[in-house]
Design a protein around this motif. Structure first.
Motif, PDB file in Angstrom:
ATOM      1  N   TYR A 235       0.810  -1.217   0.000  1.00  0.00           N
ATOM      2  CA  TYR A 235       0.000   0.000   0.000  1.00  0.00           C
ATOM      3  C   TYR A 235       0.844   1.268   0.000  1.00  0.00           C
TER       4      TYR A 235
ATOM      5  N   SER B  27      -2.768 -10.189   0.367  1.00  0.00           N
ATOM      6  CA  SER B  27      -1.492  -9.484   0.549  1.00  0.00           C
ATOM      7  C   SER B  27      -0.425 -10.031  -0.393  1.00  0.00           C
TER       8      SER B  27
ATOM      9  N   TRP C  53      -8.157  -4.774  -4.693  1.00  0.00           N
ATOM     10  CA  TRP C  53      -9.287  -4.620  -3.782  1.00  0.00           C
ATOM     11  C   TRP C  53     -10.542  -4.177  -4.516  1.00  0.00           C
TER      12      TRP C  53
ATOM     13  N   ALA D 215      -2.380  -2.966  -5.572  1.00  0.00           N
ATOM     14  CA  ALA D 215      -3.206  -3.310  -4.410  1.00  0.00           C
ATOM     15  C   ALA D 215      -4.600  -2.701  -4.498  1.00  0.00           C
ATOM     16  N   PHE D 216      -4.699  -1.444  -4.930  1.00  0.00           N
ATOM     17  CA  PHE D 216      -6.003  -0.795  -4.977  1.00  0.00           C
ATOM     18  C   PHE D 216      -6.875  -1.371  -6.098  1.00  0.00           C
TER      19      PHE D 216
ATOM     20  N   ARG E 212       2.972   4.020  -1.813  1.00  0.00           N
ATOM     21  CA  ARG E 212       2.912   4.567  -3.173  1.00  0.00           C
ATOM     22  C   ARG E 212       4.212   5.294  -3.494  1.00  0.00           C
TER      23      ARG E 212
ATOM     24  N   GLN F 268       2.418   1.953  -7.426  1.00  0.00           N
ATOM     25  CA  GLN F 268       2.768   1.242  -6.200  1.00  0.00           C
ATOM     26  C   GLN F 268       4.277   1.258  -6.011  1.00  0.00           C
TER      27      GLN F 268
END
Length: 482
Positions: A63, A179, A191, A187-188, A65, A70
């Motif tokens: 998470y 993870s 999700w 990651a975003f 940045r 990322q």
């Protein structure tokens, strides 16, 4: 014996009675039942929690940045590894081999010095199992209560407790899967796909596999993973020697073990400090008895040291009956200093070479890279004006995250002219852009049949930062005129 000493002795006797009652349940387990290890506090338990916190990087790292992307992303589909401001492409993967070599030798060093210290304090299987059993203890109680609940008939209370426990286990497994996948997919975006139920393909398979794997290995197999599935348990025997510090039972001090009868002093009984309470076995997550010497099931978590020290304190005896110590030290032999151990020098040399190679690779990592291929058929062509021409294919590799326009130039020969380099090369991010160029040199400027020639590339990114790179090749021609 004074009243105070008698009172303390009676209290110790009572405590030992409880420990003996617990010890009846512990024996070497080969998978026929679940081990419910007892939890005790102490220095080594605290160290385990601190070392386990290293894995927070695994959960939180994706998470971070870096600009518009990322910070650390292993983008396999696009064959790019982004590590903060560095982008590594397949051409630089040789550094990955050095990184793997470094950690492999580091593991060997740790094993040579302190046995399976990685297994006891850093291994994901050990830590995840510890977290799972911690949840189990909070919901089901101490080992005796857990065993009792296992044998109890199914009713609403048992179903409720088991359902909550397995739900939490699955949640932790799912977070582990997400993870892991987040290191390879933004990651975003990951999700977003999960929350909108649109996640498909490889990311979904990875999440499901890691969820099931974590749930099964940490929740059910537990110590059996260490005993039967982990190859490290099989090879550690050849990586330790008599100078390796490992959790060791001091049999000189502890034997003959046994309980001192009520009203009898230790000196009168002739017994050693070990009261055979089996607490070292009760707290062992793999169920081994450290008093039998080193065994392949011992993950060297040192929890037996905490358990034994607690008992020794209750009995007013010196702690350290079980402690980190080498066999040579235990037997009173002179131990060699670290610098006198040949394997330390060998391991150190390999670690140094690996680190030097990684440092060199990172220091020479260009944002744009150039590769030059000389056309072999023919090596050169004589032009109508007498100049000599060579043909080259230049491959420009753009390692940045934006498209660039790259200018090409050459040096090293007097009067050199580049044909085909007038327009910049449009280098797409993460791709290789080829360009065919012709180098022409007046024949009278050639001093030998083969001379070095240097090609240069230069570009600017959107922020105005200049990137350059160069690559040497050769210019072929006829024999010089005399």
């Amino acid at each position: 014996m004074s009243e105070e000493q008698k009172s303390r002795h009676d209290a110790a006797e009572s405590a030992i009675d409880e420990l003996y009652a617990e010890a009846a349940h512990y024996h070497v387990n080969t998978g026929e039942e679940t081990i419910h290890a007892k939890r005790v506090g102490g220095r080594w338990r605290n160290i385990k929690w601190w070392t386990a916190s290293v894995w927070l990087v695994f959960f939180l790292g994706p998470y971070l940045r870096w600009g518009d992307r990322q910070a650390v992303l292993f983008d396999i589909p696009n064959r790019q590894f982004h590590i903060f401001g560095i982008t590594i492409l397949p051409q630089d993967f040789w550094m990955l081999s050095l990184v793997l070599l470094f950690f492999a030798i580091l593991l060997a060093v740790a094993t040579a010095l302190a046995g399976r210290v990685y297994c006891g304090f850093f291994c994901f299987q050990t830590i995840w199992t510890d977290v799972y059993t911690w949840i189990e203890e909070k919901l089901e109680g101490n080992p005796q209560k857990r065993r009792k609940l296992e044998k109890a008939p199914w009713n609403f209370t048992k179903i409720r407790i088991k359902a909550i426990k397995h739900f939490l286990w699955i949640i932790i497994g799912a977070l582990t899967g997400v993870s892991f996948a987040a290191w390879f997919v933004d990651a975003f975006e990951l999700w977003g796909g999960i929350l909108t139920l649109s996640l498909v393909g490889v990311p979904l398979i990875v999440v499901l596999l890691f969820t099931a794997g974590t749930y099964g290995l940490a929740g059910f197999l537990r110590e059996q993973t260490c005993l039967w599935l982990c190859p490290y348990a099989r090879i550690q025997g050849v990586m330790v020697d008599t100078t390796t510090a490992v959790p060791t039972y001091d049999f000189y001090r502890g034997e003959p073990r046994g309980r001192v009868k009520k009203g009898e002093t230790q000196e009168e009984s002739g017994k050693g400090d070990c009261v055979d309470c089996n607490q070292c076995v009760a707290v062992c997550p793999t169920g081994v008895d450290i008093r039998h010497g080193q065994q392949e099931g011992c993950i060297m978590c040192a929890l037996c040291i905490d358990a034994c020290d607690t008992v020794m304190e209750k009995l007013d005896r010196p702690i350290g009956l079980i402690r980190y110590e080498s066999l040579d030290q235990l037997e009173g032999k002179e131990t060699r200093a670290m610098y006198k151990r040949p394997r330390v020098w060998v391991y150190g040399a390999i670690l140094t070479l690996a680190l030097s190679g990684i440092a060199f690779g990172l220091s020479t990592l260009d944002a744009v890279a150039l590769k030059v291929l000389h056309d072999r058929l023919p090596l050169f062509v004589t032009q109508s004006n007498g100049s000599i021409q060579n043909k080259y294919t230049l491959k420009v590799l753009n390692k940045t995250t934006e498209n660039l326009e790259v200018k090409i130039s050459a040096s090293g020969l007097e009067g050199i002219i580049l044909v085909g380099a007038d327009e910049p090369v449009k280098a797409t991010k993460g791709k290789v852009a080829p360009r065919v160029v012709f180098a022409r040199v007046p024949r009278e400027n050639l001093k030998a049949e083969s001379q070095p020639i240097m090609f240069h590339i230069e570009t600017k990114d959107g922020a105005g930062q200049v990137f350059t790179s160069q690559r040497e090749s050769f210019f072929a021609g006829p024999k010089p005129r005399r």
